[in-house]
Design an enzyme around this catalytic site. Structure first.
Site, PDB file in Angstrom:
ATOM      1  N   ASP A  11       0.938  -1.287  -0.124  1.00  0.00           N
ATOM      2  CA  ASP A  11       0.107  -0.117  -0.079  1.00  0.00           C
ATOM      3  C   ASP A  11       0.927   1.336   0.051  1.00  0.00           C
ATOM      4  O   ASP A  11       1.638   1.504   0.908  1.00  0.00           O
ATOM      5  CB  ASP A  11      -0.883   0.013   1.313  1.00  0.00           C
ATOM      6  CG  ASP A  11      -1.698   1.146   1.194  1.00  0.00           C
ATOM      7  OD1 ASP A  11      -1.423   2.263   0.551  1.00  0.00           O
ATOM      8  OD2 ASP A  11      -2.808   0.962   1.925  1.00  0.00           O
ATOM      9  N   SER A  33       1.122  14.066 -15.387  1.00  0.00           N
ATOM     10  CA  SER A  33      -0.160  14.300 -15.947  1.00  0.00           C
ATOM     11  C   SER A  33      -0.260  15.647 -16.365  1.00  0.00           C
ATOM     12  O   SER A  33       0.669  16.499 -16.112  1.00  0.00           O
ATOM     13  CB  SER A  33      -1.245  14.462 -14.634  1.00  0.00           C
ATOM     14  OG  SER A  33      -2.395  14.950 -14.942  1.00  0.00           O
ATOM     15  N   TYR A  74      -2.921  17.413  -6.410  1.00  0.00           N
ATOM     16  CA  TYR A  74      -2.966  16.479  -7.465  1.00  0.00           C
ATOM     17  C   TYR A  74      -1.877  17.000  -8.476  1.00  0.00           C
ATOM     18  O   TYR A  74      -0.809  16.886  -8.800  1.00  0.00           O
ATOM     19  CB  TYR A  74      -4.118  16.077  -8.062  1.00  0.00           C
ATOM     20  CG  TYR A  74      -3.822  15.060  -9.165  1.00  0.00           C
ATOM     21  CD1 TYR A  74      -3.515  13.681  -9.025  1.00  0.00           C
ATOM     22  CD2 TYR A  74      -4.265  15.520 -10.629  1.00  0.00           C
ATOM     23  CE1 TYR A  74      -3.212  12.830 -10.009  1.00  0.00           C
ATOM     24  CE2 TYR A  74      -4.117  14.736 -11.366  1.00  0.00           C
ATOM     25  CZ  TYR A  74      -3.471  13.302 -11.467  1.00  0.00           C
ATOM     26  OH  TYR A  74      -3.456  12.402 -12.315  1.00  0.00           O
ATOM     27  N   LYS A 129       1.977  16.360  -9.315  1.00  0.00           N
ATOM     28  CA  LYS A 129       2.478  15.827 -10.533  1.00  0.00           C
ATOM     29  C   LYS A 129       3.487  16.830 -11.184  1.00  0.00           C
ATOM     30  O   LYS A 129       4.368  16.492 -11.956  1.00  0.00           O
ATOM     31  CB  LYS A 129       1.184  16.010 -11.592  1.00  0.00           C
ATOM     32  CG  LYS A 129       0.242  14.727 -11.113  1.00  0.00           C
ATOM     33  CD  LYS A 129       0.890  13.340 -11.302  1.00  0.00           C
ATOM     34  CE  LYS A 129      -0.087  12.223 -11.144  1.00  0.00           C
ATOM     35  NZ  LYS A 129       0.498  10.657 -11.073  1.00  0.00           N
TER      36      LYS A 129
HETATM   37  N1  LIG Z   1      -6.502   8.261 -16.416  1.00  0.00           N
HETATM   38  C1  LIG Z   1      -5.992   9.345 -16.651  1.00  0.00           C
HETATM   39  O1  LIG Z   1      -6.879  10.204 -17.344  1.00  0.00           O
HETATM   40  C2  LIG Z   1      -4.695  10.027 -16.133  1.00  0.00           C
HETATM   41  C3  LIG Z   1      -4.478  11.230 -16.740  1.00  0.00           C
HETATM   42  C4  LIG Z   1      -3.277  11.739 -16.267  1.00  0.00           C
HETATM   43  C5  LIG Z   1      -2.352  11.107 -15.404  1.00  0.00           C
HETATM   44  N2  LIG Z   1      -2.949   9.942 -14.906  1.00  0.00           N
HETATM   45  C6  LIG Z   1      -1.728   8.914 -13.991  1.00  0.00           C
HETATM   46  O2  LIG Z   1      -1.644   7.895 -14.596  1.00  0.00           O
HETATM   47  C7  LIG Z   1      -1.484   6.844 -13.491  1.00  0.00           C
HETATM   48  C8  LIG Z   1      -2.142   5.746 -13.409  1.00  0.00           C
HETATM   49  O3  LIG Z   1      -3.711   6.398 -13.483  1.00  0.00           O
HETATM   50  P1  LIG Z   1      -5.050   5.374 -13.939  1.00  0.00           P
HETATM   51  O4  LIG Z   1      -6.005   6.211 -14.391  1.00  0.00           O
HETATM   52  O5  LIG Z   1      -4.356   4.180 -14.725  1.00  0.00           O
HETATM   53  O6  LIG Z   1      -5.326   4.859 -12.427  1.00  0.00           O
HETATM   54  P2  LIG Z   1      -6.338   3.714 -12.028  1.00  0.00           P
HETATM   55  O7  LIG Z   1      -6.930   2.692 -13.227  1.00  0.00           O
HETATM   56  O8  LIG Z   1      -7.260   4.117 -11.075  1.00  0.00           O
HETATM   57  O9  LIG Z   1      -5.263   2.421 -11.482  1.00  0.00           O
HETATM   58  C9  LIG Z   1      -4.692   2.619 -10.461  1.00  0.00           C
HETATM   59  C10 LIG Z   1      -3.574   1.716  -9.980  1.00  0.00           C
HETATM   60  O10 LIG Z   1      -2.934   1.863  -8.752  1.00  0.00           O
HETATM   61  C11 LIG Z   1      -3.125   1.154  -7.668  1.00  0.00           C
HETATM   62  N3  LIG Z   1      -3.300   1.596  -6.521  1.00  0.00           N
HETATM   63  C12 LIG Z   1      -4.266   2.732  -6.046  1.00  0.00           C
HETATM   64  N4  LIG Z   1      -3.792   3.110  -4.773  1.00  0.00           N
HETATM   65  C13 LIG Z   1      -2.554   2.288  -4.326  1.00  0.00           C
HETATM   66  C14 LIG Z   1      -2.132   2.388  -3.264  1.00  0.00           C
HETATM   67  N5  LIG Z   1      -2.409   3.079  -2.175  1.00  0.00           N
HETATM   68  N6  LIG Z   1      -1.246   1.465  -3.054  1.00  0.00           N
HETATM   69  C15 LIG Z   1      -0.764   0.714  -4.247  1.00  0.00           C
HETATM   70  N7  LIG Z   1      -1.349   0.505  -5.212  1.00  0.00           N
HETATM   71  C16 LIG Z   1      -2.471   1.516  -5.484  1.00  0.00           C
HETATM   72  C17 LIG Z   1      -4.399   0.502  -7.928  1.00  0.00           C
HETATM   73  O11 LIG Z   1      -4.480  -0.858  -7.202  1.00  0.00           O
HETATM   74  P3  LIG Z   1      -5.653  -1.328  -6.732  1.00  0.00           P
HETATM   75  O12 LIG Z   1      -6.469  -2.211  -7.879  1.00  0.00           O
HETATM   76  O13 LIG Z   1      -5.418  -2.209  -5.546  1.00  0.00           O
HETATM   77  O14 LIG Z   1      -6.836  -0.469  -6.744  1.00  0.00           O
HETATM   78  C18 LIG Z   1      -4.347   0.416  -9.562  1.00  0.00           C
HETATM   79  O15 LIG Z   1      -3.666  -0.646 -10.210  1.00  0.00           O
HETATM   80  C19 LIG Z   1      -1.704   7.654 -12.090  1.00  0.00           C
HETATM   81  O16 LIG Z   1      -0.197   8.002 -11.927  1.00  0.00           O
HETATM   82  C20 LIG Z   1      -2.402   9.001 -12.747  1.00  0.00           C
HETATM   83  O17 LIG Z   1      -2.066  10.266 -11.789  1.00  0.00           O
HETATM   84  C21 LIG Z   1      -3.907   9.096 -15.242  1.00  0.00           C
END
Ligand SMILES: NC(=O)c1ccc[n+]([C@@H]2O[C@H](COP(=O)([O-])OP(=O)(O)OC[C@H]3O[C@@H](n4cnc5c(N)ncnc54)[C@H](OP(=O)(O)O)[C@@H]3O)[C@@H](O)[C@H]2O)c1
Length: 316
Positions: free
Chosen positions: A109, A193, A206, A210
């Site tokens: 975590d 991001s 956030y 970033k």
């Molecule tokens: N999606 C977007 O539009 C977007 C845009 C800009 C930047 N980003 C960045 O891209 C990255 C990935 O985002 P995403 O959208 O793919 O996220 P996501 O679909 O919500 O997936 C998050 C992942 O992180 C894990 N996680 C969350 N909290 C955790 C914790 N406390 N300890 C360990 N693991 C944890 C989750 O595991 P669990 O399965 O256990 O929850 C899951 O595998 C992030 O850094 C985000 O800020 C995303």
């Protein structure tokens, strides 16, 4: 003889033309070169022959797609995420798709910033494998945007987001560099991001964390520029994942399509939004500075109001 006023106007005109030509060429380069023109680099070569890739936050969304895609390119994978049952599922999915690779899982975590726990649960396991690629993907955002003093989850949420978005990238990069430096090779990809591009009202921590990731990656690129280690910071706009709650579309690609493009750009650009449609948004459809705040405020407040209404409806 030409009067000085005319000369000044001409000089200003040429300077403006040179400036806009530079901006246009730069935009075209960012949009087309890494995603449509340049041949993808051989990641195995960039990894210096090291066989393993480590991906944090790899049970969903962008992180899972990096893990699947890196396995497809022949890397053994270490998945590090929170939930063991989801880690087991993703491990099986990768092994079904690519039976020739090895997959290990570490449940951690990342709201926990305790270095002794990092050492015991992560670093010890990673010391036994040669890591060629590290993807610092794990990240956390607000449930919905709001003013700093009203963030859902309060101080706990602000602290958790600060820790998750800054500590793993710092600790894991420091630890993995210990093996990449002697090898003089390796790839470190950090997920920031597009929220790092602006001081985004209602996304305070956030957006700020970033910016930390972006800034750190550029500094490391400079510090290690005489080595064979490649750093890249990826600053996506919307990707259709659980975090964004967006639906897949041209400007919000699904994570699989997004990561395929993002990996194409590794070794070509040290900062990218990650895909062609996001580069278009950043370079062509970018709003002038003065308009950004007002347009974003409207969007963010609408998201907040919808989320609050949903919350109220659930209470009733
Ligand atoms: N999606 C977007 O539009 C977007 C845009 C800009 C930047 N980003 C960045 O891209 C990255 C990935 O985002 P995403 O959208 O793919 O996220 P996501 O679909 O919500 O997936 C998050 C992942 O992180 C894990 N996680 C969350 N909290 C955790 C914790 N406390 N300890 C360990 N693991 C944890 C989750 O595991 P669990 O399965 O256990 O929850 C899951 O595998 C992030 O850094 C985000 O800020 C995303």
């Amino acid at each position: 003889m030409t009067c000085p006023c005319t000369l000044a106007v001409l000089a200003a005109g040429w300077s403006a033309l040179a400036y806009f030509s530079y901006k246009l060429l730069n935009a075209l380069y960012n949009i087309l070169y890494p995603f449509a023109i340049a041949a993808p680099k051989d990641l195995k070569k960039l990894a210096g022959g090291a066989k393993w890739a480590v991906v944090t936050g790899s049970t969903d969304g962008i992180g899972k797609s990096y893990a699947v895609e890196l396995a497809r390119r022949g890397f053994n994978i270490v998945l590090i995420s929170r939930t063991q049952s989801k880690l087991d599922e993703v491990k099986q999915e990768i092994l079904q798709k690519t039976p020739n690779v090895e997959v290990r899982t570490i449940s951690f975590d990342f709201t926990n910033a305790n270095l002794a726990d990092y050492e015991e649960k992560i670093v010890k396991q990673l010391n036994g494998v040669d890591v060629g690629v590290l993807v610092n993907n794990v990240g956390m955002s607000f449930e919905y945007p709001d003013r700093f003093d009203k963030i859902s989850g309060g101080t706990k949420s602000l602290t958790d987001i600060t820790v998750i978005n800054t500590v793993p990238v710092t600790v894991l990069t420091a630890e993995i560099l210990k093996q990449m430096v002697p090898r003089n090779a390796g790839v470190i990809i950090n997920l920031a991001s597009a929220a790092s591009y602006h001081q985004m009202r209602y996304w305070s921590i956030y957006s700020a964390t970033k910016k930390f990731v972006t800034h750190l990656t550029h500094i490391l690129s400079k510090e290690f520029d005489k080595t064979g280690i490649v750093f890249q910071v990826v600053c996506p706009m919307l990707v259709a994942t659980k975090m964004s709650k967006a639906k897949a579309a041209f400007f919000s690609p699904g994570p699989e399509a997004f990561v395929k493009q993002a990996l194409r750009s590794v070794g070509h650009v040290s900062e990218t939004t990650g895909c062609l449609s996001h580069e278009l948004q950043a370079n062509v459809f970018a709003l002038p500075g003065l308009l950004i705040d007002s347009v974003m405020d409207k969007g963010n407040l609408a998201i907040r109001n919808r989320a609050l209404k949903k919350k109220e409806a659930k209470k009733e």
